[in-house]
Design an enzyme around this catalytic site. Sequence first.
Site, PDB file in Angstrom:
ATOM      1  CB  SER A   1      71.439   1.152   5.641  1.00  0.00           C
ATOM      2  OG  SER A   1      72.297   0.200   6.243  1.00  0.00           O
TER       3      SER A   1
ATOM      4  CB  SER B   1      85.473   1.726  14.233  1.00  0.00           C
ATOM      5  OG  SER B   1      84.993   2.232  15.469  1.00  0.00           O
TER       6      SER B   1
ATOM      7  CE1 TYR C   1      82.487  -2.549  14.717  1.00  0.00           C
ATOM      8  CE2 TYR C   1      83.443  -0.959  16.240  1.00  0.00           C
ATOM      9  CZ  TYR C   1      82.791  -1.246  15.047  1.00  0.00           C
ATOM     10  OH  TYR C   1      82.465  -0.223  14.190  1.00  0.00           O
TER      11      TYR C   1
ATOM     12  CE  LYS D   1      84.538  -1.882  11.821  1.00  0.00           C
ATOM     13  NZ  LYS D   1      84.140  -1.833  10.391  1.00  0.00           N
TER      14      LYS D   1
END
Length: 258
Positions: A15, A149, A162, A166
């Site tokens: 996805s 990110s 997070y 990253k």
Amino acid sequence: MDIQGASAIVTGGASGIGAAAARQLAARGARVVVADLNEDAGKALADDIGGTFVRVDVTDTTQIQAAVEEAEKLGPVRVLVNSAGIGSAQRTIGRDGEFGSAHDLDVYKKVIAINLVGTFDAIRLAATAMSRSQPLESGERGAVVNMASVAAFDGQIGQAAYSSSKGGIVGMTLPVARDLAAAGIRVNTVAPGLIDTPIYGEGEAAEAFKAKLGESVLFPRRLGSPDELASMVVECVTNSYMNGEVVRVDGGIRMPPK
């Protein structure tokens, strides 16, 4: 780098950005292994693009290795796209001054295990397979593209886990590229901004929320599309002079603290 007839592994390929990358790589003639936990979506995509689905939890080395071995059956392994990952939102400490309300350490470890350790594990295994293949006329054997990110640079309140994961991907890009240069393998990282993926849900409320988010983007004032990110992934794969680089694809956004 010509990827016609080569095999490509895309983790998180069922996805979002991973799926868009899988489609664009297949359109360039690659035989794509869609490596994901979502069997229904992964199999449907693999069937649609003439690829193969392998169920992969990137915290399981044996499952990653199985995907690499499946890719070797399809053709020389030339491409790895690391797109598997999860998000997390939790402040470092709670409001009540209690140890128990501090950031859940197990959540932190899980995000690191999936986003960072899983990325490196996939690199070391796929690159091993790439190193066994015959080099192209240019001397290249393969290319790795990681998904980081903008949170690696502009992490917001609650994004400690997070952003750590990253930021680790950003930090490993150059040293791993240097490690793999002797084998003719390039390594680059793409750092997406706000991208329109299923994470935001569907319906009028979701569309209104995404439109509001898009107002914070410099230009164009909207969320990016998975295809726009996948286009940069393909560029990093096929442009033989792209190596050791981290590229933001974010419409110029700089994330505020919250």
